[in-house]
Write a protein that holds these residues in place. Structure first.
Motif, PDB file in Angstrom:
ATOM      1  N   MET A   1      -1.661  11.249   2.772  1.00 31.63           N
ATOM      2  CA  MET A   1      -2.330  10.851   4.016  1.00 31.63           C
ATOM      3  C   MET A   1      -3.764  10.406   3.755  1.00 31.63           C
ATOM      4  N   ALA A   2      -4.377  10.973   2.706  1.00 27.16           N
ATOM      5  CA  ALA A   2      -5.774  10.673   2.432  1.00 27.16           C
ATOM      6  C   ALA A   2      -5.963   9.283   1.824  1.00 27.16           C
TER       7      ALA A   2
ATOM      8  N   GLU B   1      -6.374   1.023   4.715  1.00 32.27           N
ATOM      9  CA  GLU B   1      -6.711  -0.343   4.287  1.00 32.27           C
ATOM     10  C   GLU B   1      -5.900  -0.758   3.058  1.00 32.27           C
ATOM     11  N   TYR B   2      -5.651   0.191   2.155  1.00 31.82           N
ATOM     12  CA  TYR B   2      -4.875  -0.139   0.955  1.00 31.82           C
ATOM     13  C   TYR B   2      -3.445  -0.518   1.342  1.00 31.82           C
TER      14      TYR B   2
ATOM     15  N   LYS C   1       3.042   1.437  -6.065  1.00 34.39           N
ATOM     16  CA  LYS C   1       1.919   0.744  -6.693  1.00 34.39           C
ATOM     17  C   LYS C   1       0.569   1.132  -6.119  1.00 34.39           C
ATOM     18  N   VAL C   2       0.537   1.580  -4.875  1.00 38.05           N
ATOM     19  CA  VAL C   2      -0.764   1.859  -4.260  1.00 38.05           C
ATOM     20  C   VAL C   2      -0.906   3.321  -3.840  1.00 38.05           C
ATOM     21  N   VAL C   3       0.038   3.798  -3.021  1.00 40.80           N
ATOM     22  CA  VAL C   3      -0.123   5.130  -2.438  1.00 40.80           C
ATOM     23  C   VAL C   3      -0.073   6.201  -3.520  1.00 40.80           C
ATOM     24  N   PHE C   4       0.952   6.138  -4.353  1.00 36.90           N
ATOM     25  CA  PHE C   4       1.127   7.196  -5.350  1.00 36.90           C
ATOM     26  C   PHE C   4      -0.011   7.245  -6.374  1.00 36.90           C
ATOM     27  N   PRO C   5      -0.365   6.099  -6.991  1.00 34.99           N
ATOM     28  CA  PRO C   5      -1.464   6.160  -7.960  1.00 34.99           C
ATOM     29  C   PRO C   5      -2.767   6.682  -7.350  1.00 34.99           C
TER      30      PRO C   5
END
Lengths: 285, 272
Positions: A164-165, A169-170, A187-191
């Protein structure tokens, strides 16, 4: 004269309140440090390289804590193997997929309730599900899975908060570029959330390593001659070993120093793991 | 279509020729947008033309940002968002059942109000889009990254530090990086939601210059609160008020002789 007097009363009241609150905080710290001192002062004499690396001998009146120490590490590792994938996946589900409806609200309520269940209840649950119903017997596997259930609420909450943090925008940028939900997660949330998730894992390790009640019925051994070679064997574990030394030894007076040594090792182990987790969490914020 | 036709009649042949020569890229027919109970866009119908810059102006909450988020269907993520009517891109209704939203977003790029580079290297930011669509060849990616950064007028400033983080750039550079990232997948349409509102005047000027260049290759739709900006960079201007399209036409016409009194009032700063 009157106002001067009332000013004085208010001042002294304020001082009294401050003093009282300081005392409460001090008392708490004193309690914790006394417990640590109590353990350390009685345990440190027996701590040696041999104490760590030798198995218990002579009806546990001599030798070290190698077998239960390794057993605790095995249990913790195996339980994490089960908790991490389920916990992270559930956290992802809540953060990325779940919409706010009756089903997800019930799910959240269930997880919150699970976090408040006493650990001995987890032990009995593990006994009936893993040991009896699934037929894993009293084994490292059953004990680890029971510990995994115990750590699950913490792991889910920690990973959901981590995901959630990740700034909206990403996600917007990723979706606007034509990414699917799964591509955005990978590609975005997990890393972006990975280091916070690791903190959650470490805190879960700290929680699991010191637990006794969940493993007593499910796979902790009173004594084993050697290390467990398979996940279907029973294992010795530090918390249970301490319990045994304190209550059920052949000669309790003789085992007392070993008991405090084992407590010291466990406390240091759990404290350092938890401190590492807290330090990592604070560094993130 | 109807609005531009009306303004053409009023202003004479020149505009009518421009209107008929250009081909329609994005069109709406009675487009309504609801967020739950809120009626955000009310029966909006007009056409935007290929390789032109269309500016959306209007006070906050008038629906202009919500409108451009319809064009790449980013409103899909808002719970309770509902669209009726038609929104045509190259004649295809993008709200028709069975529309491939992922493919649509590849054709319609977007630049957001706040620069939002990913916390990755400059190179990886640009390569993000092409990689999504399966470009893995290093030479090809190198080429795309270089071309996109040149397009976005950022290449000279960052060519020696492609490996450093995109979030370490200045605000203006970050926004040009986001533009480069959006055009790296070679969309046909570029949506820009107040792209300079978080930037200083110098960075704003660079981006305006860039937008004027970009329209050679893209159809640009830009939301702006800055009247001068709309006048400087756009070919067409649409004025929105409370979810309604009040007036649409050539920017030169809207800013000099608007048909609607409300348009003139807003532009001259009497309200909004």
């Amino acid at each position: 004269m009157m106002s001067r007097f009332s000013l004085q009363t208010r001042r002294s009241k304020d001082r009294a309140a401050t003093l009282l609150l300081y005392c409460a905080a001090l008392l708490l710290c004193a309690g914790v440090f006394f417990a640590l001192y109590f353990v350390a002062s009685r345990g440190w004499q027996v701590i040696s390289w041999e104490f760590i690396t030798e198995p218990p001998r002579d009806g546990m009146t001599a030798g070290g804590i190698w077998t239960p120490l390794v057993g605790t590490l095995q249990l913790t590792f195996l339980s994490m193997m089960a908790t991490i994938p389920v916990g992270v996946a559930t956290g992802l589900y809540f953060s990325e997929y779940a919409s706010d409806n009756a089903f997800t609200r019930i799910l959240r309520l269930a997880i919150r309730s699970l976090a408040g269940v006493p650990s001995v209840v987890f032990g009995l649950f593990g006994l009936s599900l893993f040991v009896v119903l699934l037929g894993f017997g009293s084994s490292m596997l059953s004990a680890s899975l029971t510990l995994a259930c115990l750590a699950l609420p913490l792991m889910i909450t920690a990973s959901e908060q981590a995901f959630m943090a990740v700034p909206k925008e990403y996600r917007d940028a990723s979706y606007a570029l034509g990414a699917t939900r799964w591509q955005t997660i990978c590609k975005v949330v997990f890393p972006s959330a990975a280091s916070t998730v690791v903190t959650g894992i470490i805190l879960s390790v700290g929680r699991v390593a010191g637990e006794t009640a969940p493993i007593i019925f499910t796979g902790a051994a009173f004594y084993t001659p050697g290390l467990a070679r398979s996940i279907f064997e029973e294992v010795m574990a530090l918390p249970y070993h301490i319990y045994v030394l304190a209550t059920a030894g052949v000669n309790i007076e003789q085992t007392r120093p070993i008991q405090y040594g084992a407590i010291l090792v466990l406390v240091v182990l759990v404290l350092s793991v938890s401190s590492l987790g807290i330090w990592m969490r604070r560094r993130r914020l | 279509m109807t609005n531009i036709a009306v303004s053409s009649v009023i202003t004479g042949r020149e505009d009518r020729d421009a209107g008929t020569e250009k081909d329609v890229h994005i069109g709406t027919r009675g487009l309504d947008l609801y967020y739950g109970e809120a009626h955000v866009l009310k029966s909006v119908s007009f056409d935007m033309y290929r390789s032109s810059v269309t500016a959306f102006i209007g006070p906050s909450g008038c629906g202009k940002s919500s409108f451009i988020r319809c064009v790449n269907r980013m409103n899909d993520f808002i719970a309770g968002a509902r669209v009726t009517g038609e929104l045509l891109v190259d004649g295809d209704d993008i709200y028709a059942p069975g529309t491939d939203v992922i493919a649509l977003r590849r054709r319609v790029g977007m630049v957001f109000q706040k620069p939002n580079p990913f916390p990755m290297s400059i190179y990886d930011n640009i390569a993000y889009g092409p990689r999504l669509f399966g470009v893995t060849d290093k030479d090809q990616l190198d080429d795309i990254v270089r071309r996109s950064l040149e397009w976005a007028a950022l290449w000279e400033e960052v060519q020696d530090k492609l490996g450093s983080s995109g979030t370490g750039l200045s605000g203006g550079q970050q926004q040009r990086l986001c533009i480069a990232r959006a055009i790296a997948t070679e969309p046909e349409i570029l949506l820009m939601d107040e792209p300079t509102s978080a930037l200083d005047p110098l960075s704003t000027a660079r981006i305006e210059e860039l937008i004027r260049d970009l329209k050679k290759d893209f159809t640009v739709v830009i939301v702006t609160h800055n009247m001068q900006q709309a006048a400087r960079i756009s070919d067409y201007t649409a004025f929105f008020l409370m979810g309604e399209l009040i007036e649409y036409g050539k920017t030169s016409k809207i800013f000099t002789a608007p048909d609607e009194a409300r348009t003139g009032d807003y532009i001259t700063g009497r309200f909004g």
